[in-house]
Design a protein around this motif. Structure first.
Motif, PDB file in Angstrom:
ATOM      1  N   SER A 140     -83.752 -64.105 -11.723  1.00  0.00           N
ATOM      2  CA  SER A 140     -82.955 -62.905 -11.983  1.00  0.00           C
ATOM      3  C   SER A 140     -81.503 -63.145 -11.605  1.00  0.00           C
ATOM      4  O   SER A 140     -80.577 -62.779 -12.348  1.00  0.00           O
ATOM      5  N   PRO A 184     -85.005 -51.186 -11.928  1.00  0.00           N
ATOM      6  CA  PRO A 184     -86.103 -51.215 -12.904  1.00  0.00           C
ATOM      7  C   PRO A 184     -85.816 -50.384 -14.150  1.00  0.00           C
ATOM      8  O   PRO A 184     -86.226 -50.750 -15.256  1.00  0.00           O
ATOM      9  N   THR A 218     -94.327 -55.016 -10.067  1.00  0.00           N
ATOM     10  CA  THR A 218     -93.631 -55.035 -11.343  1.00  0.00           C
ATOM     11  C   THR A 218     -94.353 -55.958 -12.320  1.00  0.00           C
ATOM     12  O   THR A 218     -94.591 -57.129 -12.015  1.00  0.00           O
ATOM     13  N   ASP A 264     -83.288 -60.993 -19.301  1.00  0.00           N
ATOM     14  CA  ASP A 264     -83.009 -59.593 -19.014  1.00  0.00           C
ATOM     15  C   ASP A 264     -81.691 -59.443 -18.263  1.00  0.00           C
ATOM     16  O   ASP A 264     -80.817 -58.654 -18.651  1.00  0.00           O
ATOM     17  N   GLU A 265     -81.538 -60.199 -17.185  1.00  0.00           N
ATOM     18  CA  GLU A 265     -80.291 -60.116 -16.413  1.00  0.00           C
ATOM     19  C   GLU A 265     -79.118 -60.725 -17.173  1.00  0.00           C
ATOM     20  O   GLU A 265     -77.973 -60.308 -16.990  1.00  0.00           O
ATOM     21  N   GLN A 322     -83.004 -49.994 -15.615  1.00  0.00           N
ATOM     22  CA  GLN A 322     -81.988 -50.632 -16.443  1.00  0.00           C
ATOM     23  C   GLN A 322     -82.510 -51.839 -17.212  1.00  0.00           C
ATOM     24  O   GLN A 322     -81.831 -52.348 -18.102  1.00  0.00           O
ATOM     25  N   ARG A 323     -83.710 -52.294 -16.905  1.00  0.00           N
ATOM     26  CA  ARG A 323     -84.229 -53.496 -17.548  1.00  0.00           C
ATOM     27  C   ARG A 323     -84.609 -53.216 -18.996  1.00  0.00           C
ATOM     28  O   ARG A 323     -85.162 -52.163 -19.317  1.00  0.00           O
ATOM     29  N   SER A 324     -84.320 -54.184 -19.850  1.00  0.00           N
ATOM     30  CA  SER A 324     -84.613 -54.035 -21.265  1.00  0.00           C
ATOM     31  C   SER A 324     -85.701 -54.981 -21.754  1.00  0.00           C
ATOM     32  O   SER A 324     -86.270 -54.773 -22.828  1.00  0.00           O
ATOM     33  N   VAL A 365     -87.913 -57.052 -19.115  1.00  0.00           N
ATOM     34  CA  VAL A 365     -88.975 -57.079 -18.112  1.00  0.00           C
ATOM     35  C   VAL A 365     -89.786 -55.787 -18.214  1.00  0.00           C
ATOM     36  O   VAL A 365     -89.247 -54.684 -18.181  1.00  0.00           O
ATOM     37  N   LYS A 397     -80.193 -55.564 -11.731  1.00  0.00           N
ATOM     38  CA  LYS A 397     -80.541 -54.326 -12.424  1.00  0.00           C
ATOM     39  C   LYS A 397     -81.598 -53.546 -11.657  1.00  0.00           C
ATOM     40  O   LYS A 397     -82.465 -54.121 -10.987  1.00  0.00           O
ATOM     41  N   GLU A 430     -78.626 -60.416 -20.261  1.00  0.00           N
ATOM     42  CA  GLU A 430     -78.356 -59.574 -21.427  1.00  0.00           C
ATOM     43  C   GLU A 430     -78.376 -60.421 -22.704  1.00  0.00           C
ATOM     44  O   GLU A 430     -77.496 -60.366 -23.557  1.00  0.00           O
TER      45      GLU A 430
END
Length: 777
Positions: A140, A207, A666, A101-102, A209-211, A213, A205, A104
Motif C-alpha cells: 500500500s 477503507p 479486510t 489501489d493506492e 476511499q478504496r476503489s 481493494v 486511503k 490510482e
C-alpha cells in the motif's frame, strides 16, 4: 542449519519475518519508471514464458540494485512484480490490486510479472496464509509513494500547484487539465527518495476511499489459464533436454543401490541409461534416474529397469508403530515443549468435581496436487538453472548448492505457475534429482514423476496422537485444560532454524501444535508438543494445507463438544461461555483486535444461518466447530456448521450442507477469497471422510486414485459461505476454512446418531463402532 539470504525469524516466532521498514526510491530509468525498496520484501515467484527463457529485466534505477515492486512504461502500462507463488489462489491479482489501489492505477493497464530467485528478494516463501497479511501495508505504501511522486511531477508538467492536483485511473488531474502516467514517465523527471520514516508517515486511503481493494474486478491470470497460454512447471521446455523418470527406493532414508539391471530397458527406443545418483545433500539417497530421449521412453524403460536396494531402517515401520510410539511419548511428561504452561494445572485437576479425558488420532494424508512434481535442470556457464513450480525457493537453494557442490550464487530457480501446491512444493526436494541427473549426463534433464512416483515421494502430513483433559470445579465451571500432541515435525525435518522455543528453552515446531493454543478461557492451561522422531526418521513430514490445526483443531473442537455433553450444556452455548475475550484471549492490535469476541460473533452468526436448535429429520444432525486458522497473531475467525445424514444400514456419512462464516478482516479480493474458502471447505470434507492412507513397510500404502480417494463431485455438499464485513487488518485465507470442517462433521455425526468418532479420516466402521457402543443399532 540452512542459511538464507535475508533475515531469519526472531527466536520463538516460528515463521519468516514480516517486511521491515525500508527506504524507497522513485526514479526514471531507461524508457520507464520504477519503484524500488532499498531492502526487499520476503517473497516467492511463479510463471514464465513457454520456452522457459529468463525474462528481460526491467530497467533498474541507475545508482543501486533495488528490489523493484512495479514499473510504469511510456504507454502507461503498470507491471507489478509478484514475488509469491501462484497456485490457483490468484495471489498476483490480490497483491497487484493493493498496489494499484493506492497508486490510482487504471486496472485495465495492470500486468503481472512473476520473478526468479535473486538475493535482493530476501527470504522467498509462499505459505502460512501470509502473503496478503504480510504485504498489505508495504505494498500500500509503495503504491501511495508512487502516486505522490506522479502527482508532483504531473503538477509540474501541467504547471498547476500540487495542492490543486489529484490522481485517478492512471492520470493526474488539476484545474481542468490532465496528463497520463505514461506521458509523465516519457516527459518528466521522476526522482524521489523516501526514508523509512517518510514512508511510514504517508497517509493511506481509508477503507471508504478504496476503489479496487474489496471490489469485484477481473482476476488478471484467468485469461491465460483458460486459453492455455499459462505455463506451469510441467510445461517447461529447453531445447535439447533429455527426460528422466525416477526409480524410488523402498525407504526415504538410508537406502543404497546394490545393483541395476537395465537389459530389458535397452530394447526401448530412446532409452539411454540409468544413473544411480550420488547426493551429498542426502535428499534422495538410493535414487536411480532412468534417462531417455522422450518422456514416454523414460516411463516405459523405468518399468523395465530392475534395481536392488539395501533398504533403510524404516522398511519395517508401520502406521501403527508410529501411533504406538506417540502414545508412549505422551505418557512421559518430561518429553517435548510446553508451549502454554500456566500455574495451577495440577491443583485444578486435584480439586476437580468432574474430569474429562479423551484421545484423538489422525492418519497419514497425502497432498495429491493435480500436477505431479517435476523439474528441469540445466547448467549454463557454471550457473545451474532450475525450472520448477515452487513455494519456498530459499529452502531448496542451499540444498541444491550442496547437492551440486557449487556456491549458492551459482544456482537460480526459475519458478512457474503451480498446478496445485497445498504445501507440497514448500519442500523443493524434487529439484535435486533433476539437477543431479543433468550433472551426471552433462545435458539438460527434465524429470517428471508419475502420479504413483509423486505419492511415494510425497512429504505427507504425519499421523498424530493427542491427549486432552479438562477439569470442572464445584460450580461446574472449567478450571483447567491440558492438550498434548505428538506428530512428525516438518520444520524439524526440513528447516530447524525455524523451530520455536518454550520458556525453558525446549524447541518445538509451531506448525505442528498451532491451534492447540486456542482462544477459549479454560482456567489453567497447558499445551505440550512432542516430536515423533520415529515418524521423522521414517519419512519426511511435510506441511499440508492448514498444517498443525488439521489435527489440533480436530481434537480441540471435538473435545469441546464432548465437554459440553459432560457438562450437560448445548455445544454452542458451552463454547460461547468460554469465549470471554479477557487476558491473553482479549486480542491485540493490529491483527487480533477483538480477540475471542470475534470468534464468538462468527459462531453465533453461523449457528443462526444454519438453523441451530431446530428439529432435524431422523439420523440427521448439525455439528458446530470454530477455528482461528493457523496462528494466534494472525487469526482468521471461522465458524462452521455441518449438516450431516448417517445411513444406519451402511454407516455411510453424507454431508448435506456446510454453513461457514469467516472474519478475515479486510477482504482484498472478494472472488478469490470466496474461491479459497470454498476450496478449503471441500478439502476439509475430503480429509474428514474420503482421503487418508497409512504408512506400511517404509512407504505409504496408497499411491494412486484407484485407492486414494479424494472427494468426488457427487459428494460435494451445498456451501453457504459468508464473510464478515470488516475494516480490520487483512489476515490469511488459504488455510483457515479447512480446519473447522472435520470436527463440525464429527460433532454432527454424534448429533445425528449418538456415535462419537475420534479418528480422521472417519470411516463407516468407526461410525458403526460408535453406534454399537451406544446401543443405537
Amino acid at each position: 542449519m540452512l542459511e538464507f539470504p535475508g533475515k531469519l525469524p526472531k527466536e520463538g516466532t516460528g515463521r519468516p519475518p514480516s517486511p521491515g521498514r525500508r527506504g524507497f526510491l522513485i526514479a526514471a530509468a531507461g524508457t520507464g519508471f520504477t519503484l524500488a525498496f532499498l531492502r526487499a520484501d520476503t517473497s516467492l515467484a511463479a510463471a514464465k514464458t513457454r520456452a522457459a527463457p529468463a525474462p528481460a529485466a526491467m530497467p533498474a534505477a541507475p545508482v543501486f540494485d533495488p528490489s523493484i515492486w512495479f514499473g510504469i512504461d511510456v504507454d502507461g502500462v503498470i507491471t507489478v512484480n509478484i514475488a509469491k507463488a501462484e497456485m490457483g489462489q490468484h495471489i498476483g491479482t490480490a497483491l497487484a490490486r493493493i498496489v494499484a489501489d493506492e497508486l490510482e492505477a487504471d486496472w485495465s493497464k495492470v500486468r503481472l510479472h512473476y520473478v526468479d530467485t535473486d538475493p535482493k528478494w530476501g527470504l522467498m516463501v509462499t505459505g502460512g496464509s501470509w502473503s496478503v497479511w504480510q504485504n498489505f501495508d508495504p505494498l500500500s505504501r509503495a503504491g501511495a509513494a508512487g502516486r505522490l511522486a506522479l502527482v508532483e511531477e504531473g503538477a509540474r508538467l501541467l504547471r498547476v500547484p500540487v495542492s490543486a492536483c489529484h490522481a485517478k485511473l492512471g492520470m493526474v488531474h488539476g484545474r481542468g487539465r490532465s496528463i497520463a502516467y505514461g506521458d509523465i514517465v516519457r516527459r518528466g523527471k521522476l526522482a524521489r527518495h523516501y526514508t523509512p520514516e517518510q514512508l511510514q508517515a504517508i497517509v493511506l486511503k481509508t477503507p471508504q476511499q478504496r476503489s479496487l481493494v474489496g471490489q469485484p474486478v477481473q482476476a488478471l491470470d484467468i485469461p491465460s489459464k483458460t486459453d492455455g497460454t499459462a505455463v506451469y512447471g510441467i510445461d517447461a521446455h529447453i531445447e535439447g533436454m533429455l527426460y528422466a523418470r525416477p526409480k524410488i527406493p523402498p525407504t526415504r532414508y538410508g537406502a543404497k543401490v546394490v545393483s541395476i539391471d537395465d537389459a530389458a530397458a535397452k530394447k526401448v527406443r530412446g532409452y539411454l541409461r540409468s544413473v544411480a545418483l550420488q547426493d551429498p545433500s542426502g535428499t534422495v539417497p538410493g535414487w536411480v534416474m532412468v534417462i531417455a530421449e522422450t518422456y514416454a521412453a523414460a516411463v516405459r524403460a523405468a518399468e523395465l529397469v530392475q534395481v536392488k536396494w539395501r533398504a533403510g531402517a524404516a522398511a519395517h515401520v508401520s502406521e501403527q508403530d508410529i501411533v504406538n510410539y506417540a502414545t508412549k511419548q505422551l505418557a512421559d511428561a518430561t518429553l517435548g515443549a510446553r508451549v502454554v504452561d500456566d500455574d495451577g494445572v495440577e491443583q485444578a485437576f486435584k480439586d476437580a468435581s468432574l474430569k474429562l479425558e479423551r484421545h484423538y488420532t489422525t492418519g497419514t494424508v497425502l497432498h495429491f496436487q493435480l500436477e505431479p512434481v517435476n523439474a528441469v535442470a540445466q547448467e549454463i556457464d557454471g550457473v545451474w538453472h532450475i525450472h520448477a513450480g515452487n513455494q519456498w525457493q530459499s529452502l531448496i537453494l542451499p540444498v541444491l548448492a550442496q547437492a551440486l557442490k557449487v556456491p549458492e550464487s551459482q544456482v537460480m530457480l526459475h519458478t512457474y505457475l503451480l498446478g496445485g501446491g497445498f504445501g507440497r512444493r514448500l519442500n523443493g526436494d524434487y529439484c535435486v534429482p533433476a539437477a543431479l541427473a543433468a550433472q551426471a549426463v552433462g545435458r539438460p534433464v527434465k524429470m517428471i514423476c508419475t502420479r504413483a512416483d509423486d505419492a511415494r515421494f510425497d512429504s505427507p502430513r504425519s499421523p498424530s496422537v493427542q491427549h486432552l483433559r479438562m477439569a470442572f470445579d464445584g460450580d461446574g465451571k472449567v478450571a483447567a485444560m491440558v492438550h498434548e500432541a505428538s506428530a512428525g515435525w516438518p520444520t524439524q525435518a526440513m528447516i530447524p532454524a525455524l523451530l520455536a522455543k518454550d520458556k525453558q528453552g525446549h524447541p518445538y515446531d509451531p506448525f505442528a501444535i498451532a491451534g492447540a493454543d486456542h482462544w477459549y478461557t479454560v482456567g489453567a492451561q497447558r499445551v505440550r508438543a512432542v516430536s515423533n522422531d520415529l515418524a521423522n526418521s521414517s519419512f519426511r513430514p511435510g506441511w499440508l494445507r492448514s498444517v498443525g490445526p488439521g489435527w489440533t483443531n480436530w481434537a480441540v473442537e471435538s473435545f469441546m463438544d464432548e465437554a459440553a455433553q459432560a457438562a450437560k450444556v448445548d455445544p454452542l452455548a458451552f463454547r460461547l461461555s468460554l469465549l470471554q475475550a479477557t487476558g491473553r484471549n482479549g486480542g491485540s492490535a493490529p491483527n487480533a483486535v477483538g480477540g475471542a469476541a470475534r470468534l464468538a460473533h462468527v459462531l453465533r452468526r453461523a449457528a443462526e444461518k444454519a438453523g441451530w436448535g431446530t428439529a432435524m429429520p431422523p439420523d440427521t444432525g448439525l455439528g458446530i466447530a470454530a477455528t482461528f486458522g493457523q496462528e494466534r497473531d494472525m487469526p482468521t475467525w471461522t465458524a462452521c456448521v455441518a449438516r450431516v445424514r448417517v445411513d444406519r444400514g451402511t454407516c455411510m456419512v453424507k454431508v448435506e450442507k456446510l454453513t461457514m462464516v469467516i472474519d478475515a478482516g479486510t477482504i482484498v479480493d472478494p472472488d478469490g477469497a470466496l474461491a479459497q474458502a470454498e476450496g478449503g471447505a471441500l478439502w476439509g470434507v475430503s480429509m474428514a471422510l474420503h482421503e487418508g492412507t497409512a504408512f506400511l513397510n517404509g512407504e505409504v500404502k496408497d499411491t494412486n486414485l484407484n485407492t486414494y480417494t479424494p472427494l468426488r463431485m457427487a459428494d460435494v455438499p451445498e456451501l453457504d459461505i459468508e464473510f464478515v464485513s470488516s475494516t480490520q487488518a487483512a489476515t490469511g485465507m488459504g488455510e483457515p476454512p479447512t480446519t473447522a470442517v472435520a470436527p463440525a462433521i464429527g460433532n454432527a455425526i454424534f448429533a445425528a446418531v449418538a456415535a462419537r468418532v475420534r479418528h480422521l479420516p472417519i470411516r463407516p466402521e468407526a461410525v458403526l463402532k460408535g453406534l454399537d457402543r451406544h446401543g443405537a443399532v
